[in-house]
Write an enzyme that holds these catalytic residues in place. Sequence first.
Site, PDB file in Angstrom:
ATOM      1  N   ASP A  84      35.279  22.757  89.866  1.00  0.00           N
ATOM      2  CA  ASP A  84      35.476  22.391  88.457  1.00  0.00           C
ATOM      3  C   ASP A  84      34.231  21.730  87.888  1.00  0.00           C
ATOM      4  O   ASP A  84      33.116  22.127  88.231  1.00  0.00           O
ATOM      5  CB  ASP A  84      36.712  21.473  88.341  1.00  0.00           C
ATOM      6  CG  ASP A  84      37.474  21.744  87.061  1.00  0.00           C
ATOM      7  OD1 ASP A  84      36.915  21.451  85.987  1.00  0.00           O
ATOM      8  OD2 ASP A  84      38.592  22.252  87.120  1.00  0.00           O
ATOM      9  N   SER A 127      46.529  24.033  84.775  1.00  0.00           N
ATOM     10  CA  SER A 127      45.610  23.174  85.537  1.00  0.00           C
ATOM     11  C   SER A 127      46.353  22.061  86.261  1.00  0.00           C
ATOM     12  O   SER A 127      45.855  21.522  87.250  1.00  0.00           O
ATOM     13  CB  SER A 127      44.587  22.527  84.610  1.00  0.00           C
ATOM     14  OG  SER A 127      43.625  23.458  84.249  1.00  0.00           O
ATOM     15  N   HIS A 184      38.130  17.124  83.894  1.00  0.00           N
ATOM     16  CA  HIS A 184      39.094  18.097  84.409  1.00  0.00           C
ATOM     17  C   HIS A 184      39.203  18.074  85.937  1.00  0.00           C
ATOM     18  O   HIS A 184      40.306  18.025  86.497  1.00  0.00           O
ATOM     19  CB  HIS A 184      38.663  19.489  83.914  1.00  0.00           C
ATOM     20  CG  HIS A 184      39.744  20.490  83.915  1.00  0.00           C
ATOM     21  ND1 HIS A 184      39.720  21.595  84.735  1.00  0.00           N
ATOM     22  CD2 HIS A 184      40.880  20.584  83.196  1.00  0.00           C
ATOM     23  CE1 HIS A 184      40.801  22.316  84.512  1.00  0.00           C
ATOM     24  NE2 HIS A 184      41.513  21.723  83.577  1.00  0.00           N
TER      25      HIS A 184
END
Lengths: 803, 86
Positions: free
Chosen positions: A57, A274, A99
């Site tokens: 990520d 996610s 994230h």
Amino acid sequence: DYKVSNIHSAYFNDPKWPSMWYIHCSDNAHHCQSDMNIVGAWKRGYTGKNVVVTILDDGIERTHPDLMQNYDPLASTRYQVAMHYDPMPRYDASNENKHGTRCAGEVAATANNAHCTVGIAFNAQNGGVRMLDGDVTDMVEAKSLESTHPQHVHIYSATWGPDDDGKTVDGPAALARDAFENGIRTGRRGYGSVFVWASGNGGRSRDHCSCDGYTNSIYTISISSTTESGKKPWYLEECASTLATTYSSGESYDRKVITTDLRQRCTDSHTGTSASAPMAAGIIALALEANPFLTWRDVQHIIVRTSRPRHLNAPDWKTNAAGHKVSHLYGFGLMDAEAMVIEAEKWTPVPTQHICVENTDRQIKTIRPDHVVRSVYKATGCADNSNHHVIYLEHVVVRITITHPRRGDLAIYLTSPSGTRSQLLANRLFDHSMEGFKNWEFMTTHCWGEKASGDWILEIYDTPSQLRNFKTPGKLKEWSLVLYGTSIQPYSPRNDVPKVERVRSSPIEEPSEEYNIDDYTGPCDAECSDVGCDGPGPHHCNDCLHFYYKAKNNTRICVSDCPLGYYPADKKRCKKCFPTCETCLGSRSDQCSSCKSGYYLNEETNSCVTNCPDGFYLNDNKNLCKKCHENCKICTSAEICTECEHGLSLQGSTCAVTCEDGRYYSAVKKECELCHRSCATCTRPGIGNCINCATEMALEDGRCVTSCSSEYYFSFPKANGFKTCKRCDGSCSTCSGPGERNCTSCPEGYLLEGNICMVGTICKDATEEAWAEGGFCMLVKKNNLCVRKVLQQLCCRTCTLQG
Amino acid sequence: TCWARTYTNHWAVRISGDAQEADRIASKYGYINMGPIGSLQNYYHFYHSGTIKRSVLSSRGTHNFISMEPKVEWIEQQVVKRRTKR
């Protein structure tokens, strides 16, 4: 590590623990468990220990108090800016790069540290690959998917992909594709890297996850989401390649997923697929802790078998011909951590994957608006090729080339020979592309476990969403079917008695079973475990107490130890040694530890041979080829060389470097050294190690002397001119030459008679008697009877007197 | 929407040879060999500092003659791929 025994109470002091509804129930009822049964897996002792998960990520905040303890630098790296190993996110005002940190917390946030949250695999090691914050290229993706330590990292979790805007069709390019294949083939020491992928986040854009080549790949475990109430979240993409589902956030009234956030904080804003994929990665980490030998395909099989529809609402739940309930929204359903670890504990690896490519006819078909193009292909599952033969399906891929004036108007369906219909592509409102699909691979999991052979039906619907040029209709140029699966049944279809618990495995011959497994109630063999049996013999056990091996008819037989010719392999299984081995450590010819009769074990190669090769000798027990001394080319024992390696010469029975006369080879100094001054040639230093002696000296028992000792006689020079002293015959005290007839003196009690030593003890006794009798001995002598040995001894003195 | 390809100043190259051979070929054409691409066999990451970092046009110049090297089996100028977090 948090103590497993304490998990029974399932209470942690992390402040967000009470709100983690997707892990535990909030009402604290006695038997309350959440639907994903994560606490159930924890109670069985699995918390992700020794499993390494990497988040691909925008980096992870490794200094976060919830991530610090489980942070693994070997599972972390950073791309784009040359090679850098620190995956710390780039901080900005908008916290854009939060994230990866959020995903990481779901997997492996530390439990009971009074900070924030608890990861599903809270003892797993967690790393991050910072690869999204910058230019992403095929190469960056390939490097990330392989990481720097593909043998160290077990699970890769990715929650990104091409735009979910409903108009993008994109997937891994050449390098990333190679990286996936490399990962599943060689990663995790050959068991295959596990890639977990968020199935897509473009529900509102009417996107379809088949247009994302990453989540659509057979190598990725595609995870979708459901809300707490089991409703479809707004972001969910429907898709046939989804394997399973975990919880995530939904509408504003639904409860949220809680995880770690940038700047050492916690958040409940993490949402979408996610939030789901890392949960799946955490659950898989628990299963891999339960059985680290699961292959990447075993993991997918276990997910298919254990995921459940539960309360998930979907209009399209159907049961395929193999008995699996499946949906385009949720795949095979909500993941069940406890069921997965139970399966993993007892799992027998699935058979080798076969790949069958069925090329359909290449006739171009026109796709007319508001019409359907239907193409039927009769597949055999490559029955004529045993290496590719597929009977039981896993993934099914349709490789397709279509030209079309508006790609978004297309919908594609595939129906299996068993009648399971998957939607490979739905209409995409925003996709105006005229590119069509060029060799695009659509994948479905919905036929998992079904039979491959029969009629496959491909249907293409063209539903014009707006005015378009109808003069150029779409065309189906070609399509082919790629069937993945096995040629033998991977496990029993009886879900209530999972195949993994049953020892006997002759699924193809099931009707011929000797005992009805439901009826047998008699005693089991002593080698059966408490799972039970379906007959009295050791081959009727449902599970073995110790080990099992397969007999020739494929029956599994429980035993206390692996028999001769077998070795204990994975779990309880005894596998066959190489045919010449009696015992072994593996199945290869060089893994023998003892050999069958007629073969000798070569101690260097660990292989069984019929003759010891040069450089080896047969040991005393006649079962082992032992290596000669390193200087010997051929030997008959450890001490006796008969031929030397090049550059060495045989000196006695040992080999040494040839030195000039008067010198010997010193292994310590690696050079020729002077012998003792007495020696002409020698093997070692010192007077006792001469081979030949210097001039004027003679060799006597390995020593050089100027004159021979009393029991030795001087020997004439040999052919090489060196003198020796040789020991006299045993009857002599001193001598002048070899043999009993060269004595010059005799030992005490013997008399010298013409250079021969005679025994004198009888003579002494006889002397008195002979003299006592007066003329007897004289008579013997006169009558020449002294030549008779008995009389000579009796009258030795008279006989030896002259005259 | 129309978005053009964005070419970078990085290349992926497949060379039938070891790292030394890759270094030799890279330096011959003005590239820097940044090392292997993961554990992909014979794939190397080349960087060219004389090329624009991001461009809508693919790179042209004498460094492109690298593709004519007998040991260069495949070469691809890397293109930016649009990826979104979910």
